[in-house]
Design a protein around this motif. Structure first.
Motif, PDB file in Angstrom:
ATOM      1  N   VAL A 186     -67.723  98.464 -30.441  1.00 60.43           N
ATOM      2  CA  VAL A 186     -68.728  97.952 -30.831  1.00 60.43           C
ATOM      3  C   VAL A 186     -69.010  96.970 -29.777  1.00 60.43           C
ATOM      4  CG1 VAL A 186     -68.363  98.468 -33.173  1.00 60.43           C
ATOM      5  CG2 VAL A 186     -67.253  96.685 -32.142  1.00 60.43           C
ATOM      6  N   GLN A 187     -70.185  96.077 -29.908  1.00 61.03           N
ATOM      7  CA  GLN A 187     -70.130  94.906 -29.092  1.00 61.03           C
ATOM      8  C   GLN A 187     -71.031  93.808 -30.169  1.00 61.03           C
ATOM      9  OE1 GLN A 187     -73.610  96.157 -26.681  1.00 61.03           O
ATOM     10  NE2 GLN A 187     -75.210  96.329 -28.632  1.00 61.03           N
ATOM     11  N   ASP A 188     -70.765  92.643 -29.729  1.00 71.03           N
ATOM     12  CA  ASP A 188     -71.249  91.400 -30.457  1.00 71.03           C
ATOM     13  C   ASP A 188     -72.784  91.578 -30.441  1.00 71.03           C
ATOM     14  OD1 ASP A 188     -68.962  90.111 -31.033  1.00 71.03           O
ATOM     15  OD2 ASP A 188     -69.381  88.541 -29.739  1.00 71.03           O
ATOM     16  N   GLY A 189     -73.427  91.435 -31.788  1.00 67.64           N
ATOM     17  CA  GLY A 189     -74.962  91.489 -31.973  1.00 67.64           C
ATOM     18  C   GLY A 189     -75.348  90.091 -32.109  1.00 67.64           C
ATOM     19  N   SER A 190     -76.714  89.806 -32.537  1.00 68.38           N
ATOM     20  CA  SER A 190     -77.079  88.541 -32.837  1.00 68.38           C
ATOM     21  C   SER A 190     -78.399  88.602 -33.608  1.00 68.38           C
ATOM     22  CB  SER A 190     -77.431  87.867 -31.483  1.00 68.38           C
ATOM     23  OG  SER A 190     -78.839  88.432 -30.828  1.00 68.38           O
ATOM     24  N   ILE A 191     -78.505  87.406 -34.366  1.00 64.87           N
ATOM     25  CA  ILE A 191     -79.610  87.432 -35.381  1.00 64.87           C
ATOM     26  C   ILE A 191     -79.916  85.918 -35.208  1.00 64.87           C
ATOM     27  CG2 ILE A 191     -79.735  87.045 -37.858  1.00 64.87           C
ATOM     28  CD1 ILE A 191     -78.335  89.220 -38.743  1.00 64.87           C
ATOM     29  N   GLU A 192     -81.486  86.044 -35.035  1.00 63.46           N
ATOM     30  CA  GLU A 192     -81.986  84.612 -34.961  1.00 63.46           C
ATOM     31  C   GLU A 192     -82.791  84.412 -36.137  1.00 63.46           C
ATOM     32  OE1 GLU A 192     -84.728  84.198 -31.357  1.00 63.46           O
ATOM     33  OE2 GLU A 192     -85.635  82.737 -32.637  1.00 63.46           O
ATOM     34  N   VAL A 193     -82.487  83.206 -36.703  1.00 64.00           N
ATOM     35  CA  VAL A 193     -83.296  82.710 -38.147  1.00 64.00           C
ATOM     36  C   VAL A 193     -83.575  81.287 -37.868  1.00 64.00           C
ATOM     37  CG1 VAL A 193     -83.469  82.589 -40.285  1.00 64.00           C
ATOM     38  CG2 VAL A 193     -81.821  84.055 -39.372  1.00 64.00           C
ATOM     39  N   GLY A 194     -84.844  80.851 -38.139  1.00 64.98           N
ATOM     40  CA  GLY A 194     -85.382  79.455 -37.903  1.00 64.98           C
ATOM     41  C   GLY A 194     -85.072  78.700 -36.587  1.00 64.98           C
ATOM     42  N   GLY A 195     -85.303  79.563 -35.580  1.00 67.93           N
ATOM     43  CA  GLY A 195     -84.910  78.889 -34.118  1.00 67.93           C
ATOM     44  C   GLY A 195     -83.531  78.990 -33.743  1.00 67.93           C
ATOM     45  N   LYS A 196     -82.429  79.466 -34.309  1.00 70.43           N
ATOM     46  CA  LYS A 196     -81.219  79.299 -34.193  1.00 70.43           C
ATOM     47  C   LYS A 196     -80.605  80.665 -34.088  1.00 70.43           C
ATOM     48  CE  LYS A 196     -76.895  77.124 -35.240  1.00 70.43           C
ATOM     49  NZ  LYS A 196     -76.227  76.543 -36.182  1.00 70.43           N
ATOM     50  N   THR A 197     -79.818  80.918 -33.068  1.00 65.75           N
ATOM     51  CA  THR A 197     -79.287  82.339 -32.595  1.00 65.75           C
ATOM     52  C   THR A 197     -77.964  82.361 -33.403  1.00 65.75           C
ATOM     53  OG1 THR A 197     -80.753  82.548 -31.181  1.00 65.75           O
ATOM     54  CG2 THR A 197     -78.973  84.041 -30.978  1.00 65.75           C
ATOM     55  N   TYR A 198     -77.429  83.318 -34.111  1.00 66.58           N
ATOM     56  CA  TYR A 198     -75.902  83.520 -34.547  1.00 66.58           C
ATOM     57  C   TYR A 198     -75.335  84.911 -33.874  1.00 66.58           C
ATOM     58  CZ  TYR A 198     -77.176  80.294 -38.165  1.00 66.58           C
ATOM     59  OH  TYR A 198     -77.751  79.054 -38.733  1.00 66.58           O
ATOM     60  N   VAL A 199     -74.230  84.683 -33.709  1.00 68.15           N
ATOM     61  CA  VAL A 199     -73.600  85.976 -33.023  1.00 68.15           C
ATOM     62  C   VAL A 199     -72.870  86.758 -34.355  1.00 68.15           C
ATOM     63  CG1 VAL A 199     -71.488  86.725 -32.082  1.00 68.15           C
ATOM     64  CG2 VAL A 199     -72.681  84.957 -30.846  1.00 68.15           C
ATOM     65  N   VAL A 200     -73.240  88.061 -34.445  1.00 65.08           N
ATOM     66  CA  VAL A 200     -72.652  88.976 -35.192  1.00 65.08           C
ATOM     67  C   VAL A 200     -71.596  89.784 -34.762  1.00 65.08           C
ATOM     68  CG1 VAL A 200     -73.302  90.584 -37.104  1.00 65.08           C
ATOM     69  CG2 VAL A 200     -75.017  88.932 -36.392  1.00 65.08           C
ATOM     70  N   GLU A 239     -79.907  86.945 -43.184  1.00 64.53           N
ATOM     71  CA  GLU A 239     -80.976  86.224 -43.058  1.00 64.53           C
ATOM     72  C   GLU A 239     -81.395  85.180 -44.007  1.00 64.53           C
ATOM     73  OE1 GLU A 239     -82.964  89.394 -39.539  1.00 64.53           O
ATOM     74  OE2 GLU A 239     -83.852  88.803 -41.355  1.00 64.53           O
ATOM     75  N   LYS A 240     -81.517  85.788 -45.214  1.00 67.69           N
ATOM     76  CA  LYS A 240     -81.747  85.018 -46.261  1.00 67.69           C
ATOM     77  C   LYS A 240     -80.853  83.837 -46.794  1.00 67.69           C
ATOM     78  CE  LYS A 240     -84.942  87.129 -50.134  1.00 67.69           C
ATOM     79  NZ  LYS A 240     -84.334  88.232 -51.142  1.00 67.69           N
ATOM     80  N   ASN A 241     -79.603  84.074 -46.463  1.00 70.66           N
ATOM     81  CA  ASN A 241     -78.616  83.157 -46.878  1.00 70.66           C
ATOM     82  C   ASN A 241     -77.773  82.606 -45.603  1.00 70.66           C
ATOM     83  OD1 ASN A 241     -78.174  83.748 -49.952  1.00 70.66           O
ATOM     84  ND2 ASN A 241     -78.527  85.637 -49.056  1.00 70.66           N
ATOM     85  N   ILE A 242     -78.729  82.534 -44.607  1.00 68.90           N
ATOM     86  CA  ILE A 242     -78.169  82.031 -43.200  1.00 68.90           C
ATOM     87  C   ILE A 242     -77.501  80.573 -43.296  1.00 68.90           C
ATOM     88  CG2 ILE A 242     -80.278  80.939 -42.240  1.00 68.90           C
ATOM     89  CD1 ILE A 242     -77.749  83.273 -40.602  1.00 68.90           C
ATOM     90  N   ASP A 243     -78.004  79.658 -44.378  1.00 70.82           N
ATOM     91  CA  ASP A 243     -77.609  78.470 -44.415  1.00 70.82           C
ATOM     92  C   ASP A 243     -76.231  78.276 -44.917  1.00 70.82           C
ATOM     93  OD1 ASP A 243     -79.939  77.642 -43.396  1.00 70.82           O
ATOM     94  OD2 ASP A 243     -80.730  77.038 -45.586  1.00 70.82           O
ATOM     95  N   THR A 244     -75.540  79.286 -45.776  1.00 67.27           N
ATOM     96  CA  THR A 244     -74.419  79.355 -46.433  1.00 67.27           C
ATOM     97  C   THR A 244     -73.440  80.219 -45.979  1.00 67.27           C
ATOM     98  OG1 THR A 244     -75.338  80.584 -48.114  1.00 67.27           O
ATOM     99  CG2 THR A 244     -75.264  78.251 -48.505  1.00 67.27           C
ATOM    100  N   ILE A 245     -74.002  81.165 -45.105  1.00 65.81           N
ATOM    101  CA  ILE A 245     -73.066  82.555 -44.813  1.00 65.81           C
ATOM    102  C   ILE A 245     -71.836  82.304 -44.242  1.00 65.81           C
ATOM    103  CG2 ILE A 245     -74.363  83.609 -42.960  1.00 65.81           C
ATOM    104  CD1 ILE A 245     -74.053  85.892 -45.509  1.00 65.81           C
TER     105      ILE A 245
END
Ligand code: BGC
Ligand code: CA
Length: 429
Positions: free
Chosen positions: A165-179, A100-106
């Motif tokens: 397993v299944q795909d998870g998701s992370i939402e940061v700054g209004g944008k959702t990412y698949v994990v 979450e903290k490094n979402i811009d570069t990860i």
């Protein structure tokens, strides 16, 4: 390998000679039974001598159910480990917070998917199972099976087809990412040794050559495997890698991009491992020098361990080690200050302990736990014989417990958590 055996022998000799110097005249020569302090405990039956299991809790390796027969072998039997669930949750949260903290570069290839690979230590080991679950839970990739998150390895899953397993998701700054868990594997070598660092180094080689650009995060059930993957691939590719144990090399690597690790408070565990034996040998309450200060002032506070009487188990509590605090954790072999005071040799005479490590090459046990034990054995006036196993067969270790009568107490780290009876059978003879 050869070198290791020599080094181990040297350190045993060293600790023996140190005991000999420190306790003024008390010889530590195991042949000399006339020494006043180091009596061999010959009058006590082996089955009644203090026994501590550590690091691998007697339990069923498929169901995780505790082996209470082994845990209550006699009135002075205990287990010492750490709180696997609390630690696993910390590890999962640490990884998630980092993302979450490094979402811009990860997201290295910018496909909107945060891909991770996972190194599994031992599919039949409670600690390993808990850590796999903790990571899958925090990242939303876990799938329930029989009321718990499935902890099986998946092989590869780059196309998200796995049912484990299944795909998870992370939402940061209004944008959702698949994990996505791209791959996971039990790191067991061909000879059968688990938590195998070299196998993990090979696995990251295979994974990265086929889908390296998709790997944004590397997670491992321990630092031994984590550092092997970091050294083989992720350091150079600037991919954050997370482990467990807070071994010295892993903590130092945080300065070079290792994402973080968890301290399982080995400094507290190593103390407890020997302290419960010391207390039983002294015939005092087991809480002495633990929850209740001893006469030297050694005492642990309740924020570093819990004791569960019904499980006859002491569990140290875990702490996350990240870029924010790693400078406080650079020496994992340093004794914990609140329990670092020398016991008086006249009221706590030298006693002999047989102690084994399941695998002399296990990174955590050899680089962190055993050095700590060797620091505490002097403080507690225990003369410990350290036996290193091959990590594969119980008999490699039990064969070296030919004469239990020579010892006053036993500390055991099994190869497989189901195998407690291989040891207790020797004490029952
Ligand atoms: C440690 C691992 C180690 C294992 C051995 C675990 O608690 O985290 O690094 O390999 O114990 O049993
Ligand atoms: Ca990606």
């Amino acid at each position: 390998m050869r070198k290791k055996v020599v080094a181990l022998t040297m350190s045993v000799l060293l600790s023996l000679s140190m005991v000999a110097c420190g306790s003024g005249g008390t010889t530590s020569d195991s042949q000399d039974t006339s020494a006043p302090a180091a009596d061999s405990g010959a009058s006590v039956a082996n089955k009644d001598k203090p026994l501590v299991w550590f690091n691998r809790q007697p339990s069923n390796s498929s169901t995780g159910e505790l082996d209470m027969t082994a845990l209550s072998f006699n009135k002075d039997t205990y287990y010492v480990g750490f709180d696997a669930n609390q630690g696993a949750e910390l590890q999962g949260t640490m990884v998630r917070d980092y993302i979450e903290k490094n979402i811009d570069t990860i997201d290295r290839n910018g496909d909107g998917i945060i891909g991770y690979v996972l190194a599994i230590g031992d599919i039949g080991h409670n600690d390993s199972i808990a850590r796999t679950r903790g990571v899958r839970k925090a990242l939303g990739t876990g799938v329930e099976k029989d009321g718990n998150i499935n902890s099986d390895p998946i092989g590869t899953n780059t196309d998200a087809s796995s049912k484990i397993v299944q795909d998870g998701s992370i939402e940061v700054g209004g944008k959702t990412y698949v994990v996505r868990e791209l791959a996971s594997q039990e790191m067991k070598n061909s000879a059968g040794a688990t938590w195998d660092a070299a196998t993990a180094g090979n696995a990251i080689g295979t994974w990265s050559s086929s889908f390296g650009k998709d790997i944004d995060v590397v997670v491992s059930n321990n630092d031994g495997m984590g550092m092997s993957m970091f050294n083989a691939w992720s350091r150079d590719n600037k991919v954050p890698t997370f482990g467990y144990d807070a071994n010295n090399d892993a903590v130092a690597a945080i300065a070079e991009g290792y994402g973080g690790t968890i301290s399982q408070h080995a400094d507290v565990q190593a103390y407890l491992t020997l302290r419960v034996l010391r207390n039983a040998l002294d015939g005092v309450d087991v809480d002495t020098g633990i929850g209740t200060a001893d006469e030297a002032g050694n005492v642990l506070s309740s924020d570093v361990y819990v004791y569960k009487e019904d499980e006859r188990s002491y569990y140290a509590l875990n702490v996350a080690v990240t870029a924010d605090n790693y400078k406080d954790f650079t020496d994992s072999t340093k004794v914990y200050e609140p329990v670092s005071k020398q016991l008086d040799a006249s009221s706590h005479p030298t006693k002999k302990v047989w102690l084994n490590i399941y695998n002399a090459s296990d990174n955590f046990l050899s680089s962190t736990y055993q050095p700590l034990l060797q620091n505490y054995d002097d403080l507690l006036n225990l003369e410990v014989d350290y036996i290193g196993g091959d990590g594969q067969t119980e008999s490699n270790i039990t064969n070296r417990l030919g004469n239990p009568s020579q010892y006053d107490a036993f500390a055991i780290n099994m190869v497989k958590t189901d195998n407690a009876a291989s040891y207790t059978a020797l004490l029952n003879q």
